[in-house]
Design an enzyme around this catalytic site. Structure first.
Site, PDB file in Angstrom:
ATOM      1  N   ASP A  16      35.403  16.771  52.853  1.00  0.00           N
ATOM      2  CA  ASP A  16      35.132  16.957  51.426  1.00  0.00           C
ATOM      3  C   ASP A  16      33.775  17.645  51.289  1.00  0.00           C
ATOM      4  O   ASP A  16      33.095  17.905  52.289  1.00  0.00           O
ATOM      5  CB  ASP A  16      35.207  15.615  50.687  1.00  0.00           C
ATOM      6  CG  ASP A  16      34.164  14.627  51.178  1.00  0.00           C
ATOM      7  OD1 ASP A  16      33.289  14.997  51.983  1.00  0.00           O
ATOM      8  OD2 ASP A  16      34.216  13.463  50.761  1.00  0.00           O
ATOM      9  N   SER A  17      33.375  17.932  50.082  1.00  0.00           N
ATOM     10  CA  SER A  17      32.152  18.703  49.878  1.00  0.00           C
ATOM     11  C   SER A  17      30.906  17.831  49.860  1.00  0.00           C
ATOM     12  O   SER A  17      29.794  18.319  49.939  1.00  0.00           O
ATOM     13  CB  SER A  17      32.228  19.436  48.546  1.00  0.00           C
ATOM     14  OG  SER A  17      32.162  18.488  47.485  1.00  0.00           O
ATOM     15  N   GLY A  18      31.102  16.542  49.735  1.00  0.00           N
ATOM     16  CA  GLY A  18      29.964  15.634  49.608  1.00  0.00           C
ATOM     17  C   GLY A  18      29.659  15.288  48.165  1.00  0.00           C
ATOM     18  O   GLY A  18      28.974  14.307  47.886  1.00  0.00           O
ATOM     19  N   PHE A  39      31.538  14.194  45.671  1.00  0.00           N
ATOM     20  CA  PHE A  39      32.127  12.989  45.095  1.00  0.00           C
ATOM     21  C   PHE A  39      31.287  11.751  45.405  1.00  0.00           C
ATOM     22  O   PHE A  39      30.997  10.946  44.525  1.00  0.00           O
ATOM     23  CB  PHE A  39      33.560  12.799  45.596  1.00  0.00           C
ATOM     24  CG  PHE A  39      34.236  11.606  44.998  1.00  0.00           C
ATOM     25  CD1 PHE A  39      34.737  11.653  43.703  1.00  0.00           C
ATOM     26  CD2 PHE A  39      34.370  10.412  45.706  1.00  0.00           C
ATOM     27  CE1 PHE A  39      35.364  10.548  43.132  1.00  0.00           C
ATOM     28  CE2 PHE A  39      34.981   9.304  45.136  1.00  0.00           C
ATOM     29  CZ  PHE A  39      35.475   9.375  43.847  1.00  0.00           C
ATOM     30  N   ASP A  51      32.314  20.253  43.590  1.00  0.00           N
ATOM     31  CA  ASP A  51      32.807  20.169  42.214  1.00  0.00           C
ATOM     32  C   ASP A  51      32.065  19.053  41.498  1.00  0.00           C
ATOM     33  O   ASP A  51      31.363  18.255  42.129  1.00  0.00           O
ATOM     34  CB  ASP A  51      34.318  19.887  42.191  1.00  0.00           C
ATOM     35  CG  ASP A  51      34.659  18.541  42.810  1.00  0.00           C
ATOM     36  OD1 ASP A  51      33.951  18.114  43.755  1.00  0.00           O
ATOM     37  OD2 ASP A  51      35.626  17.898  42.362  1.00  0.00           O
ATOM     38  N   GLN A  89      39.413  20.496  37.971  1.00  0.00           N
ATOM     39  CA  GLN A  89      38.999  19.312  37.219  1.00  0.00           C
ATOM     40  C   GLN A  89      39.668  19.371  35.842  1.00  0.00           C
ATOM     41  O   GLN A  89      40.593  20.147  35.641  1.00  0.00           O
ATOM     42  CB  GLN A  89      37.468  19.262  37.109  1.00  0.00           C
ATOM     43  CG  GLN A  89      36.765  18.917  38.416  1.00  0.00           C
ATOM     44  CD  GLN A  89      36.974  17.446  38.820  1.00  0.00           C
ATOM     45  OE1 GLN A  89      37.369  16.605  38.012  1.00  0.00           O
ATOM     46  NE2 GLN A  89      36.746  17.161  40.101  1.00  0.00           N
ATOM     47  N   GLY A 143      39.238  14.494  40.111  1.00  0.00           N
ATOM     48  CA  GLY A 143      39.051  13.807  38.835  1.00  0.00           C
ATOM     49  C   GLY A 143      40.249  12.996  38.391  1.00  0.00           C
ATOM     50  O   GLY A 143      40.380  12.662  37.212  1.00  0.00           O
ATOM     51  N   CYS A 188      58.866  -4.205  59.580  1.00  0.00           N
ATOM     52  CA  CYS A 188      58.048  -3.115  60.129  1.00  0.00           C
ATOM     53  C   CYS A 188      58.163  -3.069  61.647  1.00  0.00           C
ATOM     54  O   CYS A 188      58.275  -4.097  62.306  1.00  0.00           O
ATOM     55  CB  CYS A 188      56.595  -3.333  59.702  1.00  0.00           C
ATOM     56  SG  CYS A 188      55.434  -2.135  60.390  1.00  0.00           S
ATOM     57  N   CYS A 191      55.838  -1.382  63.584  1.00  0.00           N
ATOM     58  CA  CYS A 191      54.577  -0.895  64.162  1.00  0.00           C
ATOM     59  C   CYS A 191      54.165  -1.801  65.322  1.00  0.00           C
ATOM     60  O   CYS A 191      54.670  -2.907  65.470  1.00  0.00           O
ATOM     61  CB  CYS A 191      53.487  -0.822  63.090  1.00  0.00           C
ATOM     62  SG  CYS A 191      52.661  -2.388  62.736  1.00  0.00           S
ATOM     63  N   HIS A 212      48.262  -1.630  61.106  1.00  0.00           N
ATOM     64  CA  HIS A 212      49.513  -1.824  60.360  1.00  0.00           C
ATOM     65  C   HIS A 212      49.538  -1.019  59.060  1.00  0.00           C
ATOM     66  O   HIS A 212      50.518  -0.336  58.755  1.00  0.00           O
ATOM     67  CB  HIS A 212      49.749  -3.303  60.047  1.00  0.00           C
ATOM     68  CG  HIS A 212      50.811  -3.497  59.015  1.00  0.00           C
ATOM     69  ND1 HIS A 212      52.148  -3.407  59.306  1.00  0.00           N
ATOM     70  CD2 HIS A 212      50.731  -3.679  57.676  1.00  0.00           C
ATOM     71  CE1 HIS A 212      52.858  -3.556  58.198  1.00  0.00           C
ATOM     72  NE2 HIS A 212      52.023  -3.727  57.194  1.00  0.00           N
TER      73      HIS A 212
END
Lengths: 431, 431
Positions: free
Chosen positions: A93-95, A97, A147, A253, A280, A368, A370, A399
């Protein structure tokens, strides 16, 4: 367009699609859920366990890695893939957020975001350009523009301002990446240990360009006082690399306002990104609105580009949003919930510390398959949580990630078989 | 003798030997290092990872499991093997060491040890008989008599008193086990999930016998107020089982006093245990004295029975004590050190948080072939520790356990090849 995205199956009724995303580190089958490896590790999991679960792409947080161990360190160590020993696709990510969600720490200006480190209070500045530089140093396959994400609820004015700022930042990010990509050489660590046979992703020339905004020059990277090393100063082997630039995704956004979403889509589409993200959302709005906005926005985006819904979501959200045309997801829910002892199962959530599981010999999810459910009992996992033993979080994380990855596999399979409508309605009736 | 112990190779010069220990849950190759799974888990490791490392037998602590989740719970869940999903050999200690090493919590009487729970301060009583009952409920393959371990230094009187008390307690433990083993039926959970195809180890009749010491009757198991269930009251399926009783080991005390060691050996030998443990070593005495006492004591013990040196030790100790006739070891060192960021390597200890490793791309131990050293760099593992990420402890634990298991494998191999003397002298020159 460096990022090839093939659509291999599509559900006519909904527009849900199955695709293949070709990245420099391998092919990702979409729709896909990306586990969050905040600080370069999915908490409690070894990379081998992630591979066994069938995880195809990891997300890492630029904010956390920027602060610790520092993007210069990761660049010198050959980039995120080699640093983490994860030779498969990654996205950063861009940082922005994290900076903005730690409200008291961030301040938005036209140039970018001033923020204080949550670790030591030191001041830092993140501009659209710097977010690109830092992400290039990390070297993920897919990177994001900076953003401005506004919380819900927000005034129309605040959302509109964020849409416009996000649009201007998207342009600056795109221009920065283009400028760096057209420069003659790139350098990166290629010294071999472990995964040495893999190519090192692009590490761009990191000379600060003259066009850097004024504010940026005033922001010492206090945690990492050493100047950004030029290729000549680098302490590790350098060589000319011919690795494709990472793929940059633009972010839409606009909150829950359709007009603003449309405005934001138009702004990013004009810039022609390799993929488009919906930001957003899942920030407090009612679920029905989230679904409606996701659907509305997705259909405005080009069919031939991947669509990524950021920070979403629950197992139900995954199905519902694939049905609205989304290809990529990330969320801390499966991993964070696991550490708090909450397991996703075919029968709903299991809060494993509950006394009623003390002598329950069944698996976390009896349906499950797993590795955790094949081997361990609820009684044992409960004991681990009650006793504060690491293995409780480890097993529950394993899990929960299996639950998410498996759900995406089944969604994709239903698309390939032309049976998504059935899958969707069955999932709805079970939710 | 239920526990078959075969010696397959022996070093004439030292008396070091390689053997096979046949337990109800499989064969253990000796000399062997037993990782410590305090509360029914080797901290940070999955059982699958332990299997991959080649761990053959786990130790679990009776004291911890008695308090949490409670021995009744584990008994009802089919015993420790099934509870932990570890279908391989196990050993439990008597609980006495923990009780006495938490000095302020324990008080020794002729009848046994009064102690307070470190969890909630509740009072409990552990007699030689109750230590047997609790261990039978846990259902390990090898169980230990209650002993009194004195710290170093201690007066000759204190050590002598402990030797005599340990001898009397050993007799009571042996008698208790014999009495329970000769009773007609045993019950245990056999309900099938996960490891249902495995046999459940003996869970003895748990009716408190009339001969129980008075003190024991006064000690409510306050953490686990439900009465001990008779087979008829059990909430889980019962059936007649024909599983051999666990093997009981006697413990030799005597500090660093050879006369007292001899006296203690004579007392336990008279009772004919299936194996013999050396207690009261590695409690603060100089290393040379530890080696000397281990050697002196081992040669007093019968050749055809396994010898277990409790709580030892460093990688060097393993070689040195095999050379003195020891077959079995346990120690928290590899796992506890790992969690503190200290790795055992062929070049000595690596304190991974050290700044000098921040950009070190080499493996924890470049000469190591464990899954951690094949994949991850020191720089990454350091980052994990600095960032407080679980994976740091996980990877270092995995490496350290590999280091110990691998060292034992090499020691054993050298014995099989008749090359132990060389191995021993090479190890000494590297230490």
């Amino acid at each position: 367009m460096g990022l090839r995205f093939e659509i291999v199956a599509e559900d006519k009724a909904t527009g849900a699609r199955a695709g293949l995303l070709h990245t420099p580190h391998g092919i990702v089958e979409t729709p896909v859920f990306m586990p969050v490896g905040t600080a370069g590790t999915v908490k409690g999991m070894t990379q081998g366990q992630l591979e066994e679960l069938g995880v195809q792409i990891l997300l890492a947080n630029t904010y956390h890695l920027y602060l610790r161990p520092g993007y210069e360190t990761i660049r010198e160590l050959g980039g995120l893939h080699r640093f983490m020993a994860w030779p498969h696709p990654t996205l950063t990510d861009s940082g922005g957020f994290q900076v903005l969600s730690l409200k008291s720490l961030g301040r938005v200006t036209e140039d970018g975001v001033w923020f204080k480190s949550h670790l030591d209070g030191s001041s830092h500045f993140l501009s659209p350009e710097r977010a690109i530089e830092v992400q290039l140093a990390l070297g993920a396959d897919i990177i994001m523009t900076l953003d401005e994400c506004v919380a819900y609820p927000a005034s129309r004015e605040a959302v509109q301002r964020a849409v416009k700022l996000t649009g201007r930042w998207a342009r600056r990010a795109k221009e920065k990446l283009s400028a760096l990509s057209s420069q003659p050489s790139a350098s990166g660590g290629t010294k071999g240990w472990g995964l040495g046979t893999r190519e090192t992703p692009l590490v761009a020339d990191t000379q600060p360009p003259a066009s850097e905004p004024q504010a940026s020059k005033q922001s010492p990277i206090t945690n990492h006082p050493s100047p950004i090393a030029s290729p000549q100063q680098s302490t590790i082997d350098n060589r000319q690399l011919a690795i494709p630039a990472p793929s940059l995704f633009g972010i839409v956004q606009g909150g829950v306002d359709k007009d603003l979403r449309r405005e934001s889509v138009e702004a990013v589409l004009e810039l022609e990104f390799e993929g488009y993200a919906l930001g957003g959302l899942s920030v407090g709005e009612p679920k029905a609105e989230m679904y409606e906005v996701a659907e509305y926005t997705a259909q405005l985006l080009p069919r031939d580009r991947p669509r990524y819904l950021m920070g979403v979501g629950t197992p139900e959200d995954l199905v519902e949003c694939v049905a609205r045309g989304i290809d990529m997801f990330d969320c801390v829910l499966p991993t964070r919930n696991a550490r708090n002892g909450s397991a996703f199962t075919s029968q709903g959530k299991v809060i494993i510390k509950n006394t009623k599981y003390a002598r329950d010999e069944s698996a976390l999810d009896p349906a499950c398959e797993c590795p955790v459910c094949r081997r361990y009992s609820r009684s044992y996992i409960r004991h681990l949580f009650v006793a504060g033993e690491m293995l409780g979080a480890i097993l529950t994380t394993q899990h929960n990630l299996h639950f998410y990855v498996d759900r995406m596999r089944k969604i994709r399979q239903s698309l390939l078989f032309g049976a998504f409508a059935e899958f969707h309605s069955r999932a709805r009736s079970q939710a």
